[in-house]
Design a protein around this motif. Sequence first.
Motif, PDB file in Angstrom:
ATOM      1  N   ARG A 122     -18.957  14.804   0.806  1.00  9.50           N
ATOM      2  CA  ARG A 122     -19.880  13.787   0.074  1.00  9.50           C
ATOM      3  C   ARG A 122     -21.258  13.364   0.190  1.00  9.50           C
ATOM      4  O   ARG A 122     -21.978  14.041   0.864  1.00  9.50           O
ATOM      5  N   HIS A 150     -14.045   8.614  -6.240  1.00 15.01           N
ATOM      6  CA  HIS A 150     -14.249   8.976  -4.733  1.00 15.01           C
ATOM      7  C   HIS A 150     -11.964   8.999  -5.088  1.00 15.01           C
ATOM      8  O   HIS A 150     -11.465   7.567  -4.821  1.00 15.01           O
ATOM      9  N   ARG A 183     -17.730   2.777  -6.216  1.00 14.94           N
ATOM     10  CA  ARG A 183     -16.507   4.443  -6.420  1.00 14.94           C
ATOM     11  C   ARG A 183     -15.629   3.653  -6.159  1.00 14.94           C
ATOM     12  O   ARG A 183     -14.528   5.215  -6.966  1.00 14.94           O
ATOM     13  N   VAL A 184     -15.097   3.459  -5.160  1.00 16.67           N
ATOM     14  CA  VAL A 184     -14.179   3.490  -4.872  1.00 16.67           C
ATOM     15  C   VAL A 184     -12.638   2.837  -6.621  1.00 16.67           C
ATOM     16  O   VAL A 184     -12.086   2.523  -6.721  1.00 16.67           O
ATOM     17  N   ARG A 225     -16.287  -3.326   0.244  1.00 16.57           N
ATOM     18  CA  ARG A 225     -17.216  -4.190   0.791  1.00 16.57           C
ATOM     19  C   ARG A 225     -18.622  -4.112   0.296  1.00 16.57           C
ATOM     20  O   ARG A 225     -18.343  -3.933  -1.083  1.00 16.57           O
ATOM     21  N   GLN A 227     -21.720  -3.713  -0.270  1.00 15.57           N
ATOM     22  CA  GLN A 227     -22.243  -2.156  -0.175  1.00 15.57           C
ATOM     23  C   GLN A 227     -23.966  -2.306  -0.762  1.00 15.57           C
ATOM     24  O   GLN A 227     -24.835  -1.437  -1.425  1.00 15.57           O
ATOM     25  N   ARG A 230     -26.368   0.592  -1.019  1.00 13.26           N
ATOM     26  CA  ARG A 230     -26.265   1.251  -2.680  1.00 13.26           C
ATOM     27  C   ARG A 230     -26.836   0.149  -3.579  1.00 13.26           C
ATOM     28  O   ARG A 230     -26.740   0.487  -5.059  1.00 13.26           O
ATOM     29  N   PRO A 264     -10.854  -0.689   1.554  1.00 16.87           N
ATOM     30  CA  PRO A 264     -10.890   0.987   1.976  1.00 16.87           C
ATOM     31  C   PRO A 264     -11.565   0.993   2.775  1.00 16.87           C
ATOM     32  O   PRO A 264     -11.802   2.003   3.135  1.00 16.87           O
ATOM     33  N   GLY A 265     -12.036   0.372   3.820  1.00 16.09           N
ATOM     34  CA  GLY A 265     -13.028   0.113   4.820  1.00 16.09           C
ATOM     35  C   GLY A 265     -14.655   0.710   4.942  1.00 16.09           C
ATOM     36  O   GLY A 265     -14.571   1.690   3.773  1.00 16.09           O
ATOM     37  N   PRO A 266     -15.161   0.881   4.969  1.00 14.84           N
ATOM     38  CA  PRO A 266     -15.295   0.430   6.095  1.00 14.84           C
ATOM     39  C   PRO A 266     -15.461  -1.812   5.901  1.00 14.84           C
ATOM     40  O   PRO A 266     -16.295  -1.996   4.882  1.00 14.84           O
TER      41      PRO A 266
END
Length: 322
Positions: A122, A150, A183-184, A225, A227, A230, A264-266
């Motif tokens: 990662r 991801h 990315r998810v 989430r 982010q 980012r 996807p968490g968190p």
Amino acid sequence: MGDLHVMRDDLRPPAPPPKRHLISIGDLTREDVERLLGTARTFERSLEREMKKLPTLRGRLVINVFYESSTRTSSSFELAAKRLSADTMSIKAAGSSVDKGESLKDTAITLGAYDPDVIVLRHPHIGAPQLVARVTDARIVNAGDGKHQHPTQALLDLYTIQEQLGRIEGLHVAIVGDVLHSRVARSNIQGLALMGARVTLVGPPALLPRGIEAIRAADVVYVLRMQRERMEEGANYVPSLREYAARWGVTPERLRPGQKVMHPGPMNRGVEIDPRVADAQEALIETQVRAGLVVRMAVLYDLLTTGPVAVEAAVPTPLQIA
Ligand code: ASP
């Protein structure tokens, strides 16, 4: 019986298959995804046994290298390797020589000296997995590179949907929130499309143009989430997190009965997801974490066995499981 002619080339051992990596969902065909989900299903059954360890990857070395924080991805890769009897090492950037300014290339060459079979990486930069693939002999699994990909998250999400809704093909999935930095989302959009699902993206205009009402039409609502780490400094994607929650937060009132909710968490409870939604029966968030373990076992198994393996061939015999 006719004469049997053996040509010299026939006696040569077959050339080793090319080394395979998992860097992007775009590396996979639909058959690859189906095979991986089938293998994960087999491993899930093996985990129902009291003795959960399989000897499959005994003597192999899997190194996890995490330059960004992680709970689910790093713990599930470590446990997946252990459940398959591989040796594992986990390196976190904080506390390693990365703190002393060592470059990714030098860290990779150093770890490569231990002859790892797989490096799970990662890293905040897009393309980091390709660099490690160039300077080591290991197979590389991308566990998240910046905003880019991801792939194992998408695979575990596909597995969760397949197991919980019985199919992927023809389903409608709404992905809600900070798509721009996710990315998810990028991996899931590709993976869902590959498997024949329809995807609607929902979020604030700066992050994505759609009204929150659009989620009511979906079979699955996939919440992302915010982010913040980012986002560029000073950028104003949303006026405030309070306002984001009020306008885009997924609340019970915004859902229809029976809709499945994933994340996807968190999670930031009370921002992108209402705690009542996170804790409801329809939420598949814990199921996703469990899927993460068996899917990552399947990815490690798949990369370390030569060539595509038929799902039947992956079913461990009682002897292998013992
Ligand atoms: N855990 C996921 C990722 O690493 C999602 C997130 O951080 O929001 O991309």
